[in-house]
Design an enzyme around this catalytic site. Structure first.
Site, PDB file in Angstrom:
ATOM      1  N   LYS A   1     -72.037  46.884 -73.517  1.00 11.75           N
ATOM      2  CA  LYS A   1     -70.701  47.474 -73.431  1.00 11.75           C
ATOM      3  C   LYS A   1     -70.761  48.961 -73.790  1.00 11.75           C
ATOM      4  O   LYS A   1     -70.106  49.784 -73.183  1.00 11.75           O
ATOM      5  CB  LYS A   1     -69.709  46.767 -74.354  1.00 11.75           C
ATOM      6  CG  LYS A   1     -68.302  47.315 -74.173  1.00 11.75           C
ATOM      7  CD  LYS A   1     -67.312  46.698 -75.094  1.00 11.75           C
ATOM      8  CE  LYS A   1     -67.342  47.280 -76.466  1.00 11.75           C
ATOM      9  NZ  LYS A   1     -66.750  48.609 -76.595  1.00 11.75           N
TER      10      LYS A   1
ATOM     11  N   GLY B   1     -75.539  45.915 -77.518  1.00 13.44           N
ATOM     12  CA  GLY B   1     -74.621  45.490 -76.462  1.00 13.44           C
ATOM     13  C   GLY B   1     -74.593  46.475 -75.302  1.00 13.44           C
ATOM     14  O   GLY B   1     -74.659  47.690 -75.502  1.00 13.44           O
TER      15      GLY B   1
ATOM     16  N   LEU C   1     -67.559  40.951 -86.979  1.00  4.46           N
ATOM     17  CA  LEU C   1     -68.317  40.303 -85.906  1.00  4.46           C
ATOM     18  C   LEU C   1     -67.442  39.394 -85.042  1.00  4.46           C
ATOM     19  O   LEU C   1     -66.649  38.611 -85.548  1.00  4.46           O
ATOM     20  CB  LEU C   1     -69.462  39.497 -86.516  1.00  4.46           C
ATOM     21  CG  LEU C   1     -70.404  40.302 -87.400  1.00  4.46           C
ATOM     22  CD1 LEU C   1     -71.472  39.393 -88.000  1.00  4.46           C
ATOM     23  CD2 LEU C   1     -71.048  41.455 -86.649  1.00  4.46           C
TER      24      LEU C   1
ATOM     25  N   HIS D   1     -70.902  40.072 -80.606  1.00 10.78           N
ATOM     26  CA  HIS D   1     -72.041  40.246 -81.526  1.00 10.78           C
ATOM     27  C   HIS D   1     -72.859  38.956 -81.619  1.00 10.78           C
ATOM     28  O   HIS D   1     -74.090  38.994 -81.645  1.00 10.78           O
ATOM     29  CB  HIS D   1     -71.553  40.568 -82.939  1.00 10.78           C
ATOM     30  CG  HIS D   1     -70.797  41.844 -83.074  1.00 10.78           C
ATOM     31  ND1 HIS D   1     -69.442  41.885 -83.291  1.00 10.78           N
ATOM     32  CD2 HIS D   1     -71.219  43.135 -83.046  1.00 10.78           C
ATOM     33  CE1 HIS D   1     -69.054  43.144 -83.393  1.00 10.78           C
ATOM     34  NE2 HIS D   1     -70.099  43.923 -83.239  1.00 10.78           N
TER      35      HIS D   1
END
Ligand code: PAF
Length: 283
Positions: free
Chosen positions: A151, A149, A33, A37
């Site tokens: 991303k 996420g 993490l 995160h």
């Protein structure tokens, strides 16, 4: 923080919350993490009364030549970080819990179309592995809301489609991408980069930003901008896998006129594969 490795344990921990009408958020992760995160965890906290995090390095989403064995596992540190964030339950199943019939005996979930392009074309079976594990996590934890996420933009769309098609009563929220000062998107795989590659890696987001700037300035030659972006990645030292400009909603080719776009890219620096994206709202 409850730490549970068993499916029944998570069910027991979350049942009273559900019975008393508390809203439960889930943040699924593969561990190792970082601030990216933890930002998702904080967002989950804002959206719900209780927060569950899962850590499971899912073998089904790694190809045979990929980094499943080498994927960084930092369990003790991860637990400390989640404890400090006030997470209510951490689910860390064993592979046997998740796939009791072994990797060959799995019932799969497939999301056609959107799973087969871009990262799905370069990593056959990857999104089938993601869709399968996320389905299982949703059934085990039964969250009201789940945070993923942005991303991994294509993954987010695959999960949104999965939730819609399988009628999961789960709200899917895309969490913001957290970046280093250089612009490099935080990712567990950044740990594979040496100092020189880390410097080069900032070129990925710089390239996306330059494309975004040109679109905002009115440029509409998308194939030309894709060629520009690919050449820019090569100049920064990347081996590009893809760089494309697509509709943000479904990754279809952009039509002329208004509507949100996403610039998606995957590229390698040595043996490390990085991905990133940029959302652009065309007025
Ligand atoms: O994004 C990830 O870390 C993984 O793909 C996920 C969603 C936890 C599924 O294994």
């Amino acid at each position: 923080m409850h730490v549970e490795t068993a499916i029944q344990g998570v069910r027991r921990a979350t049942a009273p919350w559900r019975r008393s009408g508390q809203r439960l958020a889930l943040v699924p992760t593969m561990g190792n993490l970082h601030e990216g995160h933890l930002t998702l965890v904080r967002q989950a906290r804002e959206l719900a009364d209780r927060v569950a995090v899962s850590i499971f390095v899912n073998p089904l989403q790694f190809g045979p030549a990929e980094d499943f064995d080498a994927y960084p596992r930092t369990e003790a540190e991860d637990r400390r970080k989640l404890e400090a964030e006030g997470v209510d339950v951490l689910f860390m199943p064993t592979e046997r819990q998740m796939y009791p019939r072994g990797r060959e005996g799995v019932t799969y979930v497939e999301v056609p179309g959107i799973s087969d392009v871009f990262c799905g074309a370069g990593r056959p079976g990857h999104f089938r592995g993601v869709a399968t594990v996320v389905t299982k996590l949703f059934n085990i934890v039964q969250p009201d809301v789940a945070v993923f996420g942005r991303k991994d933009y294509q993954q987010l769309l695959v999960i949104r489609r999965l939730v819609e098609d399988l009628c999961f009563p789960v709200e899917v929220v895309g969490g913001q991408t957290v970046r280093e000062a250089s612009g490099l998107a935080m990712s567990s795989r950044n740990a594979y980069l040496d100092a020189e590659q880390r410097r080069q890696a900032a070129g990925l987001y710089r390239t996306l930003r330059e494309i975004g700037r040109r679109i905002e300035a009115g440029e509409r030659d998308y194939p030309g901008l894709e060629r520009f972006g690919t050449a820019s990645l090569v100049e920064y030292g990347f081996e590009p896998e893809y760089l494309n400009i697509r509709r943000a909603g479904d990754l279809g080719p952009p039509a002329s006129g208004a509507g949100a776009l996403v610039v998606l890219a995957a590229a390698r620096l040595g043996s490390t594969r990085l991905i990133d994206n940029l959302l652009i709202d065309r007025k």
